[in-house]
Design an enzyme around this catalytic site. Structure first.
Site, short mmCIF file in Angstrom:
data_model
loop_
_atom_site.label_atom_id
_atom_site.label_comp_id
_atom_site.label_asym_id
_atom_site.label_seq_id
_atom_site.Cartn_x
_atom_site.Cartn_y
_atom_site.Cartn_z
CG ASP A 270 -8.22 -5.14 0.31
OD1 ASP A 270 -8.90 -4.16 1.31
OD2 ASP A 270 -7.86 -4.84 -0.21
CG ASP B 156 -2.13 -20.37 -1.42
OD1 ASP B 156 -1.66 -20.37 0.18
OD2 ASP B 156 -1.52 -20.72 -1.18
CE1 TYR C 175 -3.48 -2.72 0.59
CE2 TYR C 175 -4.94 -0.68 0.67
CZ TYR C 175 -5.03 -2.45 0.22
OH TYR C 175 -5.43 -2.73 0.10
CE LYS D 122 1.22 -18.06 -2.03
NZ LYS D 122 0.50 -19.22 -2.50
CG ASP E 136 -13.56 -6.73 0.59
OD1 ASP E 136 -13.93 -6.79 1.68
OD2 ASP E 136 -13.57 -6.38 -0.68
C1 IPM Z 1 -10.74 -1.52 2.79
C2 IPM Z 1 -11.26 -0.95 1.17
C3 IPM Z 1 -9.73 -0.33 1.38
C4 IPM Z 1 -8.82 -0.55 1.32
C5 IPM Z 1 -9.85 0.96 -0.14
C6 IPM Z 1 -10.59 1.37 -0.26
C7 IPM Z 1 -8.58 1.20 -0.26
O1 IPM Z 1 -10.65 -1.40 0.19
O2 IPM Z 1 -10.63 -0.97 3.36
O3 IPM Z 1 -10.72 -2.87 2.69
O4 IPM Z 1 -7.92 -1.16 0.08
O5 IPM Z 1 -7.68 -0.95 2.55
MN MN Z 2 -10.95 -3.58 1.16
#
Ligand code: IPM
Ligand code: MN
Length: 326
Positions: A231, A207, A124, A174, A235
């Site tokens: 990140d 993975d 990042y 990884k 999700d």
């Molecule tokens: C998160 C989001 C951010 C990230 C984006 C919007 C830059 O996906 O907070 O998880 O990648 O950190």
């Molecule tokens: Mn995210």
């Protein structure tokens, strides 16, 4: 908690898309839980950028250092090229305020784990660049920066958290391919672990972690991982924990101003429809109350959100349902 003596100073960035809609519900729930906040609103995000070119200036960042917390809805707008708001607003907040922990809890009837995502380094940082851009021989590099200091403080935070949870930390990386960054992470992890003899540890390649998150997430207590892996797996963790509409997060610099936001994005496709689930923002508000020392109100909000299947309706209806359960 009796909060009449002290009011917490909180900066509010509704942001883009559904951000302002879910933040409004979060603030409504916090007020109903009896916590008084001294709010300052900041008009930032894609719409502001399109209006006057401002993304986030250093003066505003300096002002934020004097606050107790920041409460953010979501940023990112389809009308603005990808990266401008993400890097210039959200990542600038995380980096300039040194919010080195991104804490994301995932709780259902059958599992309860938390991901500690390193929040200031890795892929990042924007290391890299182009050579011969727009030619047939163009080159793009994008490095991952991992400092011993940044990695170790994140891992230590995870171990300290495990002490007050179920005493288990899993490193996710990884190391079989990313042999430089992976080596630093693994050595830092093992050395920190030696300071915590009562904490059990595990290691998963990222993975394999994805399989476990789908098949058996209850194996996890605390996961610690780098910025990009964190990140992605959060999700997935959200998807297996009732959906991203319930996923909350805290961007922390322990002891200093910290930022609280739902994991989800600005969802411009549903803005104004009332279809945004405010629960993630409400639960992020509860994490903010933890940071502010308002533990009792935070717990009541979590209990009020604990039956996600029954939290249905429009954005404001869900907010009202949660308020009714406090
Ligand atoms: C998160 C989001 C951010 C990230 C984006 C919007 C830059 O996906 O907070 O998880 O990648 O950190
Ligand atoms: Mn995210």
């Amino acid at each position: 908690m009796n909060n009449e003596q002290s009011t917490h100073k909180v900066g509010v960035v509704g942001g883009d898309g559904i951000g302002p809609e879910v933040v409004a519900e979060g603030l409504k729930v916090i007020a109903a839980a009896g916590v008084q906040l001294d709010l300052t609103r900041y008009d930032l995000g894609g719409a502001r950028y399109l209006r006057d070119g401002v993304v986030l200036d250093d003066g505003t960042i300096d002002e934020w250092r004097g606050l107790d917390a920041l409460y953010l809805g979501a940023v990112g707008s389809p009308d603005v090229p990808a990266g401008i708001i993400e890097r210039g607003l959200l990542l600038k907040m995380r980096f300039d305020l040194d919010l080195y922990i991104n804490q994301r809890p995932f709780v259902t009837d059958s599992h309860d784990f938390v991901v500690i995502r390193e929040n200031t380094e890795g892929a990042y940082v924007g290391e890299g660049g182009f050579l011969r851009r727009f030619t047939p021989h163009e080159v793009a590099t994008q490095g991952s920066v991992n400092t011993r200091h940044g990695v170790e403080r994140c891992i230590r935070y995870a171990f300290d958290l495990a002490k007050i949870r179920r005493s288990h930390v899993t490193l996710v990386h990884k190391t079989n391919v990313l042999t430089f960054a992976g080596d630093l992470w693994e050595r830092a992890f093992n050395e920190v672990a030696a300071d915590y003899p009562d904490i059990d540890t595990a290691y998963n390649h990222v993975d394999a972690c994805c399989i476990h998150l789908v098949e058996d997430p209850s194996r996890y207590d605390v996961i610690v991982t780098d910025n990009l892996f964190g990140d992605i797996i959060t999700d997935l963790a959200g998807a297996v924990s009732g959906g991203i509409g319930f996923a909350s997060s805290a961007n922390l610099h322990p002891g200093a101003v910290s930022m609280f936001e739902p994991v989800h994005g600005s969802a411009p496709d549903i803005v104004g429809t009332g279809r945004a689930n405010p629960t993630a923002a409400v639960l992020s508000g509860a994490l903010m109350l933890d940071h502010l020392g308002e533990f009792e109100a935070a717990d009541r909000i979590r209990v009020a959100c604990s039956d996600p299947d029954s939290l249905t309706g429009t954005t404001t209806e869900i907010g009202d349902l949660i308020v009714g359960r406090l």
